[in-house]
Design an enzyme around this catalytic site. Structure first.
Site, PDB file in Angstrom:
ATOM      1  N   TYR A 222       6.368   6.745  -3.696  1.00 10.40           N
ATOM      2  CA  TYR A 222       5.642   5.589  -3.146  1.00 10.40           C
ATOM      3  C   TYR A 222       6.447   4.348  -3.481  1.00 10.40           C
ATOM      4  O   TYR A 222       6.829   4.125  -4.632  1.00 10.40           O
ATOM      5  CB  TYR A 222       4.234   5.480  -3.740  1.00 10.40           C
ATOM      6  CG  TYR A 222       3.546   4.195  -3.351  1.00 10.40           C
ATOM      7  CD1 TYR A 222       2.909   4.076  -2.123  1.00 10.40           C
ATOM      8  CD2 TYR A 222       3.567   3.094  -4.199  1.00 10.40           C
ATOM      9  CE1 TYR A 222       2.302   2.893  -1.741  1.00 10.40           C
ATOM     10  CE2 TYR A 222       2.962   1.905  -3.837  1.00 10.40           C
ATOM     11  CZ  TYR A 222       2.327   1.811  -2.609  1.00 10.40           C
ATOM     12  OH  TYR A 222       1.740   0.621  -2.237  1.00 10.40           O
TER      13      TYR A 222
ATOM     14  N   TYR B 290      -7.097  -0.991   0.296  1.00 11.13           N
ATOM     15  CA  TYR B 290      -7.370   0.450   0.227  1.00 11.13           C
ATOM     16  C   TYR B 290      -8.868   0.758   0.322  1.00 11.13           C
ATOM     17  O   TYR B 290      -9.367   1.643  -0.375  1.00 11.13           O
ATOM     18  CB  TYR B 290      -6.804   1.040  -1.077  1.00 11.13           C
ATOM     19  CG  TYR B 290      -5.359   0.732  -1.320  1.00 11.13           C
ATOM     20  CD1 TYR B 290      -4.381   1.116  -0.411  1.00 11.13           C
ATOM     21  CD2 TYR B 290      -4.954   0.041  -2.462  1.00 11.13           C
ATOM     22  CE1 TYR B 290      -3.044   0.837  -0.625  1.00 11.13           C
ATOM     23  CE2 TYR B 290      -3.621  -0.249  -2.687  1.00 11.13           C
ATOM     24  CZ  TYR B 290      -2.671   0.152  -1.771  1.00 11.13           C
ATOM     25  OH  TYR B 290      -1.354  -0.144  -1.993  1.00 11.13           O
TER      26      TYR B 290
ATOM     27  N   ASP C  26      13.564   2.199  -8.109  1.00 13.53           N
ATOM     28  CA  ASP C  26      12.358   1.394  -7.998  1.00 13.53           C
ATOM     29  C   ASP C  26      11.657   1.419  -9.350  1.00 13.53           C
ATOM     30  O   ASP C  26      10.918   2.350  -9.670  1.00 13.53           O
ATOM     31  CB  ASP C  26      11.480   1.982  -6.887  1.00 13.53           C
ATOM     32  CG  ASP C  26      10.158   1.261  -6.712  1.00 13.53           C
ATOM     33  OD1 ASP C  26       9.806   0.443  -7.582  1.00 13.53           O
ATOM     34  OD2 ASP C  26       9.467   1.532  -5.717  1.00 13.53           O
TER      35      ASP C  26
ATOM     36  N   LYS D  18       5.411  -6.152 -10.973  1.00 15.49           N
ATOM     37  CA  LYS D  18       4.263  -5.831 -11.818  1.00 15.49           C
ATOM     38  C   LYS D  18       4.322  -6.550 -13.164  1.00 15.49           C
ATOM     39  O   LYS D  18       3.923  -7.690 -13.262  1.00 15.49           O
ATOM     40  CB  LYS D  18       4.100  -4.321 -11.943  1.00 15.49           C
ATOM     41  CG  LYS D  18       3.723  -3.670 -10.594  1.00 15.49           C
ATOM     42  CD  LYS D  18       3.109  -2.331 -10.751  1.00 15.49           C
ATOM     43  CE  LYS D  18       2.737  -1.720  -9.399  1.00 15.49           C
ATOM     44  NZ  LYS D  18       1.632  -2.383  -8.717  1.00 15.49           N
TER      45      LYS D  18
END
Length: 429
Positions: A150, A22, A244, A273
């Site tokens: 996202y 990014y 998700d 994560k």
């Protein structure tokens, strides 16, 4: 290597070759050189330290370098760092699959391991499409996702992210065209969603959502009743619901999984994560019994043809098993509740500042929403001066600290947010 001009030589040399996430590499500054981490602190090469307010992209549930996880990984490293999962097995992966099946809601009890969150979403999408093919149903190749959503940066995942407000607009025309709609948060939205399924249900392989908090799309919150509605209508219409939980799973919102707060069970759930305690790359797509059963037959072509090289890696699975131990032994959810209470009180000072649109807290996520995007370059140096690592994105300043953070360290984070936001409000708004 020695430091050169205030930065370690290894950083200056490597920065010429490493492509950062990014980042516009032509203008990107040198990243901060972290040499070790402990608890909630990142220690830099110059001897200073920062309190990590975002848990290394929300992974550090137990804090950095937890001795129990470290010991589990070290012990596994002595025996079996890796072995392929195709035709072979390893104990940590089998134990973890069993534990996740027991921990996940309802009959989510068939675990497919991957290395990254994006890949687990890709696998979930493949599962959904092939589920219908294996049942003899053709034409179900599209997904319904939601504005501000996202789900990752790989190709299929990009197609279900918000196409207008997300970061993947360059790929329009190349990506599959999905059905991206507003979340049904009121009666009008529910009616529109019901009509969508009635009109286009035969095209839809699955509906995918980040439950309760849409993360990288702007830390947008929604009520558990939204999940309840989506589960009721998808069950009534025979549609697959994919949740998700890559960011929301493992306690971040105050329950082990966000969907538990709505009392629902999705057909497929994705995890990553905090799954490995922020130690090693690991993710999973977990399917319910009826989804898994659609892949069972005497014909090999009905099998799920997917196999990440490092899936079920013993080191990562050992870390994840140790992380689950800590959730069982230590009061992580109570710690999240305490974080929520403290942030709700202390971030309130930002409300009413010029340029602040909203202040909101859910579980161990605190958000200050600004009225303009792109302020991170101005904000970050002011956070660093206050000894904290906070990485705003878009128009969002947020905190998502490790669950083990002490009250005084959390106050340093919230004070930094309130002070810097007030400064920004005076100088920029």
């Amino acid at each position: 290597m020695p430091e050169i001009g205030g930065a370690p030589a290894w950083l200056q040399a490597g920065f010429k070759h490493l492509w950062l996430p990014y980042a516009q590499m032509q203008t990107a500054p040198l990243p901060l050189p972290v040499v070790r981490a402990e608890g909630v602190r990142l220690h830099l090469s110059d001897g200073s330290s920062l309190i990590d307010g975002i848990s290394s992209w929300w992974t550090q549930a137990h804090g950095y370098n937890h001795p129990h996880i470290r010991a589990a990984v070290a012990a596994q490293l002595e025996k079996l760092p890796h072995v392929m999962l195709g035709g072979l097995a390893n104990e940590p992966a089998m134990v973890l699959a069993t534990r996740l099946a027991k921990l996940a809601p309802g009959d989510l009890d068939h675990v497919f391991f991957c290395e990254s969150g994006s890949v687990s979403v890709e696998v979930a999408m493949k599962m959904a499409i092939q589920y219908w093919i294996n049942r003899g149903v053709r034409g179900r190749t599209r997904f319904v996702s939601f504005r501000h959503g996202y789900h990752g940066d790989t190709m299929a995942c990009m197609s279900i992210c918000d196409p207008d407000e997300g970061m993947h607009g360059h790929f329009k025309g190349y990506l599959p065209e999905q059905i991206v709609v507003p979340l049904p948060v009121d009666m009008a939205g529910e009616a529109a969603f019901i009509e969508l399924l009635a009109q286009r249900g035969d095209e839809i392989a699955g509906i995918i959502l980040e439950p309760l908090v849409q993360g990288a799309g702007g830390m947008k919150f929604h009520d558990p009743s939204v999940l309840g509605f989506l589960r009721r209508i998808t069950e009534a219409r025979g549609q697959l619901l994919i949740l998700d939980e890559i960011m929301t799973g493992f306690g971040r919102l105050g329950s082990m999984f966000a969907c538990e707060q709505a009392g629902i069970v999705p057909d497929i759930m994705t995890l990553s994560k905090a799954l490995s305690g922020g130690t090693l790359p690991l993710s999973a797509a977990i399917a319910r019994q009826h989804v898994y059963a659609a892949f069972l037959s005497e014909r090999h072509e009905t099998a799920l043809m997917h196999g990440p090289t490092y899936m079920g890696n013993p080191l990562a699975c050992a870390a994840a098993n140790a992380s689950l131990d800590l959730f069982e032994r230590e009061p992580r959810l109570a710690q999240v509740a305490a974080i929520e209470t403290q942030m709700r009180t202390e971030l309130e000072a930002c409300r009413g500042l010029k340029g602040v649109v909203d202040v909101r807290v859910k579980g161990a996520i605190g958000v200050v929403e600004l009225d303009r995007a792109g302020e991170g370059a101005w904000l970050r140096p002011h956070f660093l001066k206050r000894g904290v690592w906070i990485r705003p994105f878009g128009n969002i300043v947020y905190l998502a600290p490790p669950f083990v953070i002490e009250e005084t360290d959390l106050r340093q984070l919230t004070s930094a947010v309130t002070e810097v936001t007030a400064l920004w409000s005076r100088e920029r708004a």
